[in-house]
Design an enzyme around this catalytic site. Structure first.
Site, PDB file in Angstrom:
ATOM      1  N   SER A 266       6.406  14.975   0.787  1.00 43.24           N
ATOM      2  CA  SER A 266       7.647  13.884  -0.521  1.00 43.24           C
ATOM      3  C   SER A 266       7.966  15.561  -1.605  1.00 43.24           C
ATOM      4  O   SER A 266       6.897  16.024  -1.468  1.00 43.24           O
ATOM      5  CB  SER A 266       7.121  12.695  -0.934  1.00 43.24           C
ATOM      6  OG  SER A 266       7.349  12.540   0.334  1.00 43.24           O
TER       7      SER A 266
ATOM      8  N   HIS B 259      11.274   9.996   3.640  1.00 43.67           N
ATOM      9  CA  HIS B 259      11.321  10.890   4.662  1.00 43.67           C
ATOM     10  C   HIS B 259      12.844  11.434   5.997  1.00 43.67           C
ATOM     11  O   HIS B 259      13.562  10.480   6.166  1.00 43.67           O
ATOM     12  CB  HIS B 259      10.387  10.447   5.120  1.00 43.67           C
ATOM     13  CG  HIS B 259       8.958  11.060   4.413  1.00 43.67           C
ATOM     14  ND1 HIS B 259       7.991  11.577   4.653  1.00 43.67           N
ATOM     15  CD2 HIS B 259       8.409  10.259   3.888  1.00 43.67           C
ATOM     16  CE1 HIS B 259       7.216  11.616   3.614  1.00 43.67           C
ATOM     17  NE2 HIS B 259       7.231  10.608   3.189  1.00 43.67           N
TER      18      HIS B 259
ATOM     19  N   HIS C 165       3.286  10.740  10.172  1.00 48.77           N
ATOM     20  CA  HIS C 165       2.224   9.945   9.216  1.00 48.77           C
ATOM     21  C   HIS C 165       0.978   9.138  10.299  1.00 48.77           C
ATOM     22  O   HIS C 165       1.753   8.018  11.238  1.00 48.77           O
ATOM     23  CB  HIS C 165       2.144   9.129   8.623  1.00 48.77           C
ATOM     24  CG  HIS C 165       3.069   9.846   7.010  1.00 48.77           C
ATOM     25  ND1 HIS C 165       4.342  10.225   7.417  1.00 48.77           N
ATOM     26  CD2 HIS C 165       2.428  10.578   6.639  1.00 48.77           C
ATOM     27  CE1 HIS C 165       4.954  10.379   6.511  1.00 48.77           C
ATOM     28  NE2 HIS C 165       3.857  10.926   5.870  1.00 48.77           N
TER      29      HIS C 165
ATOM     30  N   TYR D   5      -0.715   6.677   9.928  1.00 52.43           N
ATOM     31  CA  TYR D   5      -0.442   5.125   8.873  1.00 52.43           C
ATOM     32  C   TYR D   5      -0.125   4.571   9.469  1.00 52.43           C
ATOM     33  O   TYR D   5       1.296   2.762  10.016  1.00 52.43           O
ATOM     34  CB  TYR D   5      -0.315   4.923   7.767  1.00 52.43           C
ATOM     35  CG  TYR D   5       0.812   5.496   7.056  1.00 52.43           C
ATOM     36  CD1 TYR D   5       2.308   5.171   6.973  1.00 52.43           C
ATOM     37  CD2 TYR D   5       0.606   6.161   6.199  1.00 52.43           C
ATOM     38  CE1 TYR D   5       3.095   5.957   6.733  1.00 52.43           C
ATOM     39  CE2 TYR D   5       1.557   7.001   5.638  1.00 52.43           C
ATOM     40  CZ  TYR D   5       2.754   6.569   5.684  1.00 52.43           C
ATOM     41  OH  TYR D   5       3.805   7.164   5.357  1.00 52.43           O
ATOM     42  N   GLU D   6       1.180   5.129  11.004  1.00 54.77           N
ATOM     43  CA  GLU D   6       3.095   4.517  10.856  1.00 54.77           C
ATOM     44  C   GLU D   6       2.176   3.681  12.126  1.00 54.77           C
ATOM     45  O   GLU D   6       3.133   2.651  12.774  1.00 54.77           O
ATOM     46  CB  GLU D   6       4.533   5.324  11.990  1.00 54.77           C
ATOM     47  CG  GLU D   6       4.874   6.128  10.024  1.00 54.77           C
ATOM     48  CD  GLU D   6       5.887   7.286   9.952  1.00 54.77           C
ATOM     49  OE1 GLU D   6       6.784   6.880  10.801  1.00 54.77           O
ATOM     50  OE2 GLU D   6       5.494   9.045   9.620  1.00 54.77           O
TER      51      GLU D   6
ATOM     52  N   ALA E 242       2.717  15.368  -0.680  1.00 51.09           N
ATOM     53  CA  ALA E 242       2.748  14.478  -2.173  1.00 51.09           C
ATOM     54  C   ALA E 242       1.251  14.278  -2.562  1.00 51.09           C
ATOM     55  O   ALA E 242       1.642  13.856  -1.005  1.00 51.09           O
ATOM     56  CB  ALA E 242       3.411  13.178  -2.479  1.00 51.09           C
TER      57      ALA E 242
ATOM     58  N   MET F  62      -2.370  11.067   2.014  1.00 53.18           N
ATOM     59  CA  MET F  62      -2.260   9.899   3.888  1.00 53.18           C
ATOM     60  C   MET F  62      -1.860  11.063   4.932  1.00 53.18           C
ATOM     61  O   MET F  62      -1.393  10.620   6.013  1.00 53.18           O
ATOM     62  CB  MET F  62      -1.039   8.440   3.917  1.00 53.18           C
ATOM     63  CG  MET F  62      -1.162   7.830   2.120  1.00 53.18           C
ATOM     64  SD  MET F  62      -0.409   6.665   2.123  1.00 53.18           S
ATOM     65  CE  MET F  62      -1.158   5.850   0.782  1.00 53.18           C
ATOM     66  N   SER F  63      -1.700  12.188   4.562  1.00 55.94           N
ATOM     67  CA  SER F  63      -1.360  12.893   5.413  1.00 55.94           C
ATOM     68  C   SER F  63      -1.581  14.836   5.677  1.00 55.94           C
ATOM     69  O   SER F  63      -3.279  14.359   4.816  1.00 55.94           O
ATOM     70  CB  SER F  63       0.528  13.335   4.936  1.00 55.94           C
ATOM     71  OG  SER F  63      -0.011  14.315   3.994  1.00 55.94           O
TER      72      SER F  63
ATOM     73  N   ASN G 260       0.944  11.469  -9.207  1.00 55.33           N
ATOM     74  CA  ASN G 260       0.593  10.467  -9.953  1.00 55.33           C
ATOM     75  C   ASN G 260      -1.385  10.709  -9.790  1.00 55.33           C
ATOM     76  O   ASN G 260      -1.621  11.280  -9.243  1.00 55.33           O
ATOM     77  CB  ASN G 260       0.667   9.071  -9.302  1.00 55.33           C
ATOM     78  CG  ASN G 260      -0.073   9.606  -7.725  1.00 55.33           C
ATOM     79  OD1 ASN G 260       1.323   9.597  -6.803  1.00 55.33           O
ATOM     80  ND2 ASN G 260      -1.212   8.679  -7.200  1.00 55.33           N
TER      81      ASN G 260
ATOM     82  N   HIS H  51       5.637   3.708  -3.792  1.00 55.70           N
ATOM     83  CA  HIS H  51       6.340   4.632  -2.760  1.00 55.70           C
ATOM     84  C   HIS H  51       7.692   4.423  -3.839  1.00 55.70           C
ATOM     85  O   HIS H  51       7.537   6.487  -3.944  1.00 55.70           O
ATOM     86  CB  HIS H  51       7.044   3.970  -1.431  1.00 55.70           C
ATOM     87  CG  HIS H  51       7.345   5.734  -0.722  1.00 55.70           C
ATOM     88  ND1 HIS H  51       6.640   6.573  -0.612  1.00 55.70           N
ATOM     89  CD2 HIS H  51       8.762   5.016  -0.047  1.00 55.70           C
ATOM     90  CE1 HIS H  51       7.674   6.826   0.505  1.00 55.70           C
ATOM     91  NE2 HIS H  51       8.911   6.139   0.675  1.00 55.70           N
TER      92      HIS H  51
END
Ligand code: HPA
Length: 268
Positions: A26, A57, A79, A81-82, A109, A204-205, A228, A240
């Site tokens: 991102s 994405h 990812h 988490y998917e 990100a 997360m990646s 952030n 998100h």
């Protein structure tokens, strides 16, 4: 006869294969507009490449050139988490390695744990914490699976990134990246724990891809765009949409820096 992603890519660029693979997270998508002689191949045309389920994405591989270097740029990643599977990027990255890529440049990100890195800051990852304790190499055979993670983020490539950042006048921090599985954001208590563990950024990646790339013998450079302050460190509401908005705001600076780093990247 097989018809793999590698076959299809070789048919397109066997004469001038890419030597650098890039994964865009991102905020970093602006790189594709800076590519010369660019060609976009939807992942749907490359068997085994990931169809993303995440808003914002993309899902395409770009072949193109920056300066003297030919690149294969993944706009969109799978990812963990998917699906819960940690090996979703294994086939794409091994394909790009087999095609000729010897370096993996990753971008993402991330949330910042450092007051000195407010939203919009850029950070080169110097090391990581695999908080999720998941590995894309589970199930691999052979001694090569016991891959060293010392200097997983190549010091010489990081030094190059710093030199370019300085020449552009763009501050580039360095720090330790902690991988949380997600998709939920962290709790403030988890972030306090991370401060004690020495993390500078959370996301997360990226960590699974680094492990796959090191196992495949690729050198890795990874850059984070801090969108952030991490949970509990500011009054911002994490979402998100917030990540994407912040990522877009800093996108030009990130894209300029990334393009300059890539076009002059030292290859062996
Ligand atoms: N946590 C995890 N992933 C993220 C964050 C965060 O605060 N910001 C952007 N990606």
């Amino acid at each position: 006869m097989t018809d793999t992603a590698l076959d299809r890519l070789r048919a397109r660029c066997a004469d001038q294969p890419p030597r650098i693979a890039v994964v865009l997270g991102s905020g970093w998508g602006g790189l594709t507009a800076r590519l010369q002689d660019a060609e976009r191949i939807p992942y749907a045309e490359l068997p085994g490449f990931p169809v993303s389920t995440v808003a914002g994405h993309d899902g395409a591989l770009w072949l193109g050139r920056l300066g003297a270097h030919r690149l294969a740029v993944m706009s969109g990643r799978k990812h963990v988490y998917e699906t819960g599977e940690a090996d979703g990027m294994k086939l794409p990255l091994r394909t790009l390695r087999a095609l000729g890529c010897e370096v993996l440049v990753q971008t993402n990100a991330a949330g910042s744990l450092q007051p000195a890195m407010p939203p919009g800051s850029l950070m080169a990852i110097s090391d990581h914490l695999n908080l999720s304790q998941r590995s894309p190499l589970v199930g691999e055979a052979g001694s090569e699976r016991f891959v060293s993670m010392v200097d997983a983020y190549d010091p010489a490539l990081r030094q190059h990134a710093q030199t370019i950042a300085q020449s552009l006048g763009t501050p580039l921090h360095e720090g330790v990246f902690a991988w949380f599985l997600g998709p939920q954001f962290e709790t403030p208590a988890e972030i306090r724990m991370m401060q004690g563990f020495g993390a500078d950024a959370v996301g997360m990646s990226t960590v699974p891809e680094t492990i796959i790339a090191r196992h495949a013998g690729m050198r890795v450079l990874a850059l984070s765009l801090l969108t952030n302050m991490a949970a509990g460190l500011s009054n911002e509401q994490l979402s998100h949409a917030h990540t994407l908005a912040q990522a877009q705001a800093a996108g030009d600076t990130a894209g300029d820096l990334l393009a300059a780093i890539l076009s002059t990247l030292p290859l062996s």
